[in-house]
Design a protein around this motif. Sequence first.
Motif, mmCIF file in Angstrom:
data_model
loop_
_atom_site.group_PDB
_atom_site.id
_atom_site.type_symbol
_atom_site.label_atom_id
_atom_site.label_comp_id
_atom_site.label_asym_id
_atom_site.label_seq_id
_atom_site.Cartn_x
_atom_site.Cartn_y
_atom_site.Cartn_z
ATOM 1 N N SER A 67 -11.211 39.080 30.936
ATOM 2 C CA SER A 67 -11.437 38.054 29.957
ATOM 3 C C SER A 67 -11.475 36.852 30.314
ATOM 4 C CB SER A 67 -10.752 38.293 28.678
ATOM 5 O OG SER A 67 -9.476 38.114 28.788
ATOM 6 N N GLN A 68 -10.227 36.635 31.341
ATOM 7 C CA GLN A 68 -10.003 34.971 31.647
ATOM 8 C C GLN A 68 -10.995 34.854 32.697
ATOM 9 O OE1 GLN A 68 -5.741 35.849 32.986
ATOM 10 N NE2 GLN A 68 -5.155 34.276 31.006
ATOM 11 N N ARG A 69 -11.368 35.630 33.738
ATOM 12 C CA ARG A 69 -12.231 35.298 34.673
ATOM 13 C C ARG A 69 -13.506 35.171 34.369
ATOM 14 N NH1 ARG A 69 -9.602 40.059 37.275
ATOM 15 N NH2 ARG A 69 -11.432 41.235 37.190
ATOM 16 N N ALA A 70 -13.841 35.748 33.091
ATOM 17 C CA ALA A 70 -15.192 35.473 32.416
ATOM 18 C C ALA A 70 -15.048 34.214 31.984
ATOM 19 C CB ALA A 70 -15.362 36.658 31.179
ATOM 20 N N ILE A 71 -14.277 33.655 31.325
ATOM 21 C CA ILE A 71 -14.123 32.091 30.827
ATOM 22 C C ILE A 71 -14.699 31.142 31.968
ATOM 23 C CG2 ILE A 71 -12.729 30.435 30.079
ATOM 24 C CD1 ILE A 71 -10.821 32.296 28.539
ATOM 25 N N VAL A 72 -14.144 31.414 33.164
ATOM 26 C CA VAL A 72 -14.475 30.664 34.293
ATOM 27 C C VAL A 72 -15.935 30.671 34.886
ATOM 28 C CG1 VAL A 72 -14.081 29.841 36.663
ATOM 29 C CG2 VAL A 72 -11.978 30.138 34.882
ATOM 30 N N SER A 73 -16.328 32.241 35.163
ATOM 31 C CA SER A 73 -17.650 32.472 35.617
ATOM 32 C C SER A 73 -18.487 31.999 34.527
ATOM 33 C CB SER A 73 -17.565 34.054 35.888
ATOM 34 O OG SER A 73 -17.363 34.827 34.855
ATOM 35 N N ASP A 74 -18.247 32.384 33.234
ATOM 36 C CA ASP A 74 -19.488 31.810 32.331
ATOM 37 C C ASP A 74 -19.596 30.304 32.166
ATOM 38 O OD1 ASP A 74 -20.097 34.533 31.684
ATOM 39 O OD2 ASP A 74 -18.730 34.252 29.747
ATOM 40 N N PHE A 75 -18.525 29.712 32.375
ATOM 41 C CA PHE A 75 -18.790 28.042 32.532
ATOM 42 C C PHE A 75 -19.386 27.762 33.965
ATOM 43 C CE2 PHE A 75 -17.061 24.264 34.857
ATOM 44 C CZ PHE A 75 -17.323 23.231 34.057
ATOM 45 N N VAL A 220 -6.686 23.776 18.803
ATOM 46 C CA VAL A 220 -6.964 25.162 19.189
ATOM 47 C C VAL A 220 -7.945 25.356 20.113
ATOM 48 C CG1 VAL A 220 -7.752 27.232 17.953
ATOM 49 C CG2 VAL A 220 -6.601 25.742 16.546
ATOM 50 N N ALA A 221 -7.429 26.222 21.235
ATOM 51 C CA ALA A 221 -8.209 26.078 22.502
ATOM 52 C C ALA A 221 -9.640 27.048 22.003
ATOM 53 C CB ALA A 221 -7.386 26.925 23.296
ATOM 54 N N PRO A 222 -10.806 26.521 22.475
ATOM 55 C CA PRO A 222 -12.036 27.425 22.170
ATOM 56 C C PRO A 222 -12.113 28.661 22.468
ATOM 57 C CG PRO A 222 -12.238 25.532 23.697
ATOM 58 C CD PRO A 222 -10.834 25.333 23.435
ATOM 59 N N ASN A 223 -11.355 29.082 23.795
ATOM 60 C CA ASN A 223 -11.445 30.466 24.162
ATOM 61 C C ASN A 223 -10.260 31.053 24.063
ATOM 62 O OD1 ASN A 223 -14.165 30.755 25.577
ATOM 63 N ND2 ASN A 223 -13.407 28.839 26.573
ATOM 64 N N ASN A 224 -9.304 30.514 22.894
ATOM 65 C CA ASN A 224 -8.161 31.269 22.401
ATOM 66 C C ASN A 224 -7.090 31.378 23.604
ATOM 67 O OD1 ASN A 224 -6.535 32.011 20.659
ATOM 68 N ND2 ASN A 224 -6.775 34.205 20.564
ATOM 69 N N VAL A 226 -4.862 29.021 25.902
ATOM 70 C CA VAL A 226 -4.316 27.339 26.419
ATOM 71 C C VAL A 226 -4.461 27.443 27.848
ATOM 72 C CG1 VAL A 226 -2.391 25.812 26.469
ATOM 73 C CG2 VAL A 226 -2.868 27.148 24.536
ATOM 74 N N GLY A 227 -3.885 28.160 28.747
ATOM 75 C CA GLY A 227 -4.086 28.098 30.090
ATOM 76 C C GLY A 227 -5.338 27.991 30.717
ATOM 77 N N LEU A 228 -6.147 29.104 30.452
ATOM 78 C CA LEU A 228 -7.639 29.133 30.934
ATOM 79 C C LEU A 228 -8.365 27.867 30.278
ATOM 80 C CD1 LEU A 228 -8.697 30.868 33.139
ATOM 81 C CD2 LEU A 228 -6.876 31.696 32.034
ATOM 82 N N ASP A 229 -8.251 27.461 29.019
ATOM 83 C CA ASP A 229 -9.008 26.390 28.656
ATOM 84 C C ASP A 229 -8.794 25.196 29.330
ATOM 85 O OD1 ASP A 229 -10.964 26.983 26.861
ATOM 86 O OD2 ASP A 229 -9.365 28.041 25.809
ATOM 87 N N GLY A 230 -7.309 24.862 29.551
ATOM 88 C CA GLY A 230 -6.772 23.776 30.409
ATOM 89 C C GLY A 230 -7.459 23.699 31.731
ATOM 90 N N MET A 231 -7.496 24.872 32.319
ATOM 91 C CA MET A 231 -8.173 25.016 33.690
ATOM 92 C C MET A 231 -9.465 24.540 33.620
ATOM 93 S SD MET A 231 -6.608 28.618 35.071
ATOM 94 C CE MET A 231 -6.814 28.273 36.953
ATOM 95 N N GLY A 289 -11.614 27.563 14.290
ATOM 96 C CA GLY A 289 -10.871 26.382 13.846
ATOM 97 C C GLY A 289 -10.540 25.624 15.290
ATOM 98 N N ALA A 290 -11.385 26.028 16.444
ATOM 99 C CA ALA A 290 -11.052 25.618 17.629
ATOM 100 C C ALA A 290 -11.934 24.229 17.817
ATOM 101 C CB ALA A 290 -11.544 26.496 18.690
ATOM 102 N N SER A 291 -11.151 23.486 18.876
ATOM 103 C CA SER A 291 -12.124 21.978 19.169
ATOM 104 C C SER A 291 -12.824 22.101 20.326
ATOM 105 C CB SER A 291 -11.134 20.887 19.067
ATOM 106 O OG SER A 291 -10.399 20.775 17.730
ATOM 107 N N TYR A 292 -13.962 21.769 20.498
ATOM 108 C CA TYR A 292 -14.728 21.734 21.589
ATOM 109 C C TYR A 292 -15.902 20.663 21.647
ATOM 110 C CZ TYR A 292 -18.522 23.782 18.764
ATOM 111 O OH TYR A 292 -19.515 23.734 17.743
ATOM 112 N N ASN A 293 -16.686 20.486 22.632
ATOM 113 C CA ASN A 293 -17.649 19.426 22.709
ATOM 114 C C ASN A 293 -19.130 20.035 23.523
ATOM 115 O OD1 ASN A 293 -16.664 19.379 25.289
ATOM 116 N ND2 ASN A 293 -16.139 17.025 25.142
ATOM 117 N N ALA A 294 -18.861 21.259 24.137
ATOM 118 C CA ALA A 294 -19.843 21.927 24.695
ATOM 119 C C ALA A 294 -20.199 23.394 24.478
ATOM 120 C CB ALA A 294 -19.851 21.607 26.218
ATOM 121 N N ASN A 295 -21.303 24.000 24.529
ATOM 122 C CA ASN A 295 -21.623 25.076 24.367
ATOM 123 C C ASN A 295 -22.117 25.850 25.617
ATOM 124 O OD1 ASN A 295 -21.873 25.918 21.287
ATOM 125 N ND2 ASN A 295 -22.804 23.870 21.307
#
Length: 319
Positions: A67-75, A220-224, A226-231, A289-295
Amino acid sequence: MASSSASKHLLSFVLLLSLFCFSSAARSLAETSDQTQQPILFQYHNGPLLTGKISINLIWYGKFKPSQRAIVSDFITSLSSSPSTDQPSVATWWKSIEKYYRLSNAKKTSSLSLSLGTQILDENYSLGKSLSVGTHIKQLAGKGGQSNAIKVVLTSSDVLIDGFCSSKCGTHGSSKSSFIRGKSSKFAYIWVGNSETQCPGQCAWPFHQPIYGPQSPPLVAPNNDVGLDGMIINLASLLAGTVTNPFGNGFYQGPKEAPLEAASACPGVYAKGAYPGYAGDLLVDATTGASYNANGQNGKKYLLPALFDPSSSTCSTLV
């Protein structure tokens, strides 16, 4: 004696402040303190920008969940336009990079097209858990194909990197590739570390309480995660710097050894209304309740840094 002691403490503070401001050629930790924005004199140093079809190859070093790898690859895949993606989108954010290409002195402006390339998993820590950027990260970046690619090394939260947390959250650079047909060329690479257990207040703000500067509740991190959303924040910043200043002679301001680049020139700014300790007036997911600026693609949401607009000399945000 009291005056002498005070002077020594003042000098120590100045030296410490200088370390944070100038010790990294990557995304500086000073970004989280977000000092009052001053006019920036961005310069083009007549070097090449990355052009053509470029694949982004990911080298996962250490333990990462699927799931963490998917956060980056989808980005990464979200950087290319997709009609089905809601606005504001990752692709819209990335499209603003085109302004740098139009302002470059190249006789023939070439476009840039990024795509997700190969992914290499090194879950057994082949080089150990204590690495240096100058040696080990370059060695890891050398894995796999190097032609027409940006190599991205991502280290897990239990890997120690020299300078990580103390002066940087990641970095980008270039290295010589292996000889092909008797010739060697340069390739660009990026390293980003997972700060979740080491320094989230420095490298995952605003999803964690900062360790210095103005204090505000973490978002609140958009992908729940903190570490990966920070990355993602750091990867996005370094990716913008890599394509516009891949070999140290592209677009940047300040000293070559510690330049302010397309994203690092806008520290701590993520939306309109940003000020020290406040990321700006971000979008908030009604459900999480997560904060974000891009879909992004596959329903992902991300928080991406402001990019410096070289045509207006201002920091440009999606929202």
